[in-house]
Write an enzyme that holds these catalytic residues in place. Structure first.
Site, short mmCIF file in Angstrom:
data_model
loop_
_atom_site.label_atom_id
_atom_site.label_comp_id
_atom_site.label_asym_id
_atom_site.label_seq_id
_atom_site.Cartn_x
_atom_site.Cartn_y
_atom_site.Cartn_z
CD GLU A 127 -11.41 -4.14 20.65
OE1 GLU A 127 -11.44 -3.59 19.52
OE2 GLU A 127 -12.37 -4.12 21.44
CG PHE A 142 -25.02 -9.46 22.71
CD1 PHE A 142 -25.20 -8.90 21.45
CD2 PHE A 142 -24.36 -8.71 23.68
CE1 PHE A 142 -24.74 -7.62 21.16
CE2 PHE A 142 -23.90 -7.42 23.40
CZ PHE A 142 -24.09 -6.88 22.13
CD GLN A 143 -20.56 -7.58 22.46
OE1 GLN A 143 -20.21 -7.66 23.63
NE2 GLN A 143 -20.43 -6.47 21.75
CE LYS A 199 -20.53 -10.03 32.69
NZ LYS A 199 -21.52 -9.13 32.09
CG MET A 216 5.91 -2.41 -1.77
SD MET A 216 7.53 -2.00 -2.49
CE MET A 216 8.56 -2.03 -1.04
C1 LIG Z 1 -3.31 -4.52 6.11
C2 LIG Z 1 -2.62 -4.53 4.78
N1 LIG Z 1 -3.35 -4.35 3.65
C3 LIG Z 1 -2.71 -4.35 2.45
C4 LIG Z 1 -1.37 -4.56 2.35
C5 LIG Z 1 -0.66 -4.59 1.00
N2 LIG Z 1 0.30 -3.49 0.90
C6 LIG Z 1 1.62 -3.66 1.11
S1 LIG Z 1 2.50 -2.26 1.00
C7 LIG Z 1 1.13 -1.38 0.62
C8 LIG Z 1 1.21 0.10 0.39
C9 LIG Z 1 1.41 0.85 1.64
O1 LIG Z 1 1.21 2.22 1.43
P1 LIG Z 1 1.78 3.28 2.44
O2 LIG Z 1 1.37 2.93 3.81
O3 LIG Z 1 1.43 4.63 1.97
O4 LIG Z 1 3.34 3.02 2.36
P2 LIG Z 1 4.35 3.31 1.12
O5 LIG Z 1 4.55 2.01 0.40
O6 LIG Z 1 3.70 4.33 0.24
O7 LIG Z 1 5.60 3.80 1.76
C10 LIG Z 1 0.00 -2.19 0.58
C11 LIG Z 1 -1.37 -1.75 0.24
C12 LIG Z 1 -0.68 -4.76 3.56
N3 LIG Z 1 0.63 -5.00 3.60
N4 LIG Z 1 -1.31 -4.72 4.76
#
Ligand SMILES: Cc1ncc(C[n+]2csc(CCOP(=O)(O)OP(=O)(O)O)c2C)c(N)n1
Ligand SMILES: [Mg+2]
Length: 579
Positions: free
Chosen positions: A64, A126-127, A176, A485
């Site tokens: 979803e 349920f659900q 439903k 990042m």
């Molecule tokens: C759902 C979610 N969980 C955690 C984060 C925190 N977060 C921000 S950037 C990042 C790293 C992302 O890694 P990647 O997808 O490999 O991208 P890169 O920065 O390496 O280009 C994280 C963990 C987020 N933004 N979203």
């Protein structure tokens, strides 16, 4: 037949007796909905049965979350509301991230969730989940239908609320028994919402004040956000900026609202903005915010934000004006209407030749910069190569992280509605499903989904949909074998303690593509990258590209958390021009 009779007949036609599921389908037809993204389950079985019989175009995503991000991508590109159906309980709770994302980025969505039958609501059936309670703060508005007679009115209101004023997601929770119950279907009714009357036309006196402020200023700048795109006001923004010779900076979400190759464009502002855009915001004496919400990633430390400026703010949402930044000239309006009025005023432009010369000098001396390196793939170079390969015309969707910032910096958007990214919530896993919606909104567009090796693994099950529908999306994994990042922040602010951010054992993404029946290609050097890009874009079908990029690259310039925009690090003066 008299004219009266014809009208009566027309009216009678719209007053059919239908069950709740058919009402929903008829309402979607009346709203001109072309595609639904969804996932079935017990509470929505009657609805899915009617969808089957009616032959409605429904995209079965594999989660979803995929459905709602696809709907966001669709809304961003088409300007029309994205429509989602999910079942009760876990189906609905899987939408929470996407709803929050759409709420923060002002995307119009209409979401239908199944609910347990009215007779058992509140019994932990349920659900059963309290979806109205859960989604209250993450929707623009939400409803639970308690009687079949309300359904047509509620659907009509939902589309109206989602798409007017500041757009946003609206959710309708349908028990439903309501999907089976019969009632009179009258969709030919006016929306009557006395408490919801968004202001769309600007106040003339405030417009006059802004015209006057521009004529008095020496260093004006426009900060343009996604509000310009929501209002389809890119042409007006350009006309106004040219008429008044006011330079423009963009927020992350605003990119494409003003042409990147325009001499008055200074780049993106904020944490990873250009030197010139950030210094323009710091040094300006008049800041005209059009459709941006002064997000903290754009302003940096508020105490140092635009310290010399009179602030004017044009926004459709009055709650945004003065929220973060004291504002002298508030203009509650649709961005297009306000810009049209400003253009019509033909005010005296600012005496800003010295300012424009200063900005040009900064642009020349401090462009975006990275150290080229042979034998590896620089992620910035990769984005430049994609830009060239697609003539700057592609729809680009991204995840969140370093690759997102490089895409924003190095893919130069000259047109509106080509850039699809998760700004406010910063949702990893957004890029791939959003690309599905974007491609369905514009079938002839070249769609490139630039994702991180981390974020890709949060929603890659949607490769199935891309393969099934044969959407010719090019999926670009910027594979730095890291949550890049996070790694960057740990390098800079946590003494290189790389706590759970390095992932040297990523799966074989090429084999993964093959498992989904799709071509996968890999590149580890710039030469290989050029080669696989050429191959991928020559194919009219989906391709997954795994680029092993330089893993320790950082995104610069950077405004460290807590700092002002003028305190960027990683700015390098361009050597020839600084001599
Ligand atoms: C759902 C979610 N969980 C955690 C984060 C925190 N977060 C921000 S950037 C990042 C790293 C992302 O890694 P990647 O997808 O490999 O991208 P890169 O920065 O390496 O280009 C994280 C963990 C987020 N933004 N979203
Ligand atoms: Mg990564």
């Amino acid at each position: 037949m008299t004219r009266m009779n014809v009208e009566e007949q027309e009216k009678a036609k719209t007053k059919m007796k239908l069950n709740g599921s058919l009402m929903l389908i008829e309402a979607l037809k009346a709203e001109g909905v072309e595609v639904i993204f969804g996932y079935p389950g017990g509470a929505v079985l009657p609805l899915y049965d009617e969808l089957y019989k009616a032959g409605v175009f429904h995209v079965l995503t594999r989660h979803e979350q995929g459905a709602i991000h696809a709907a966001e991508g669709y809304a961003r590109i088409s300007g029309k509301p994205g429509v989602v159906i999910a079942t009760s309980g876990p189906g609905a709770t899987n939408l929470v991230t996407g709803l929050t994302d759409a709420m923060m980025d002002s995307l119009p969505l209409v979401i239908f969730t199944g609910q347990v039958a009215t007779s058992v609501i509140g019994s932990d059936a349920f659900q059963e989940a309290d979806v109205v309670g859960i989604t209250m703060p993450i929707t623009k508005h939400n409803y639970q239908v308690r009687d079949i007679s309300e359904l047509p009115r509620i659907i009509k209101e939902a589309f109206h609320i989602a798409t007017t004023g500041r757009p946003g997601p609206v959710l309708i929770d349908i028990p439903k028994d309501i999907t089976i119950a019969e009632g009179e279907f009258d969709y030919d009714q006016d929306v009557h919402l006395p408490g919801y009357q968004p202001t769309t036309q600007p106040n003339h006196w405030q417009i006059r004040r802004l015209v006057e402020a521009v004529s008095q200023s020496k260093r004006p700048v426009i900060l343009a956000g996604a509000g310009v795109l929501h209002a389809n006001a890119a042409d007006e923004l350009r006309q106004y900026a040219e008429q008044q010779r006011i330079p423009v900076v963009h927020t992350l979400l605003g990119l494409g609202g003003f042409p990147a190759d325009h001499p008055l464009f200074l780049g993106m502002a904020g944490m990873h903005g250009t030197y010139t855009a950030n210094m323009a915001l710091y040094e300006c004496d008049l800041l005209i915010n059009i459709g941006a919400r002064f997000d903290d990633r754009v302003t940096g430390n508020l105490n140092d934000f635009a310290p010399k400026a009179t602030v004017a703010h044009i926004d459709i949402d009055p709650a945004e004006i003065g929220k973060n930044v004291p504002t002298k000239i508030p203009i509650v309006s649709d961005a297009k209407a306000a810009l049209q009025e400003l253009i019509a005023q033909q005010g005296k432009p600012a005496d800003n030749a010295a300012w424009l010369a200063q900005l040009d000098e900064w642009k020349r001396r401090f462009p975006l910069y990275y150290e080229p390196e042979a034998g590896t793939i620089k992620p910035q170079k990769l984005i430049e190569m994609i830009y060239e390969m697609t003539n700057g015309e592609a729809i680009v969707t991204t995840d969140v992280g370093q690759h997102q910032m490089w895409a924003a910096q190095y893919y130069k958007f000259n047109r509106p509605h080509r850039w699809v990214t998760s700004g406010g919530l910063g949702t990893m896993g957004f890029g791939l499903p959003a690309a599905i919606g974007a491609q369905l909104a514009d079938r002839s567009a070249t769609v490139v989904s630039i994702v991180g090796d981390g974020g890709f693994q949060m929603t890659f099950q949607e490769l199935s949909v891309i393969q099934e529908l044969q959407l010719p999306i090019k999926i670009v994994i910027v594979n730095n074998q890291a949550l890049g990042m996070v790694r960057q922040w740990q390098e800079l602010f946590y003494d290189k303690r790389y706590s759970h951010s390095l992932i040297p054992n990523q799966p074989d993404f090429v084999k993964l593509a093959e498992a989904y029946g799709m071509l996968g290609l890999r590149a580890k050097t710039e030469a290989e990258a050029a080669d696989v890009l050429k191959q991928a874009f020559a194919i009219n079908g989906p391709v997954l590209l795994d680029f092993h990029v330089r893993a320790d690259e950082n995104v610069y310039p950077m405004v460290a958390p807590g700092k002002g925009l003028h305190q960027m690090v990683g700015v390098k003066a361009c050597e020839e021009s600084s001599q």
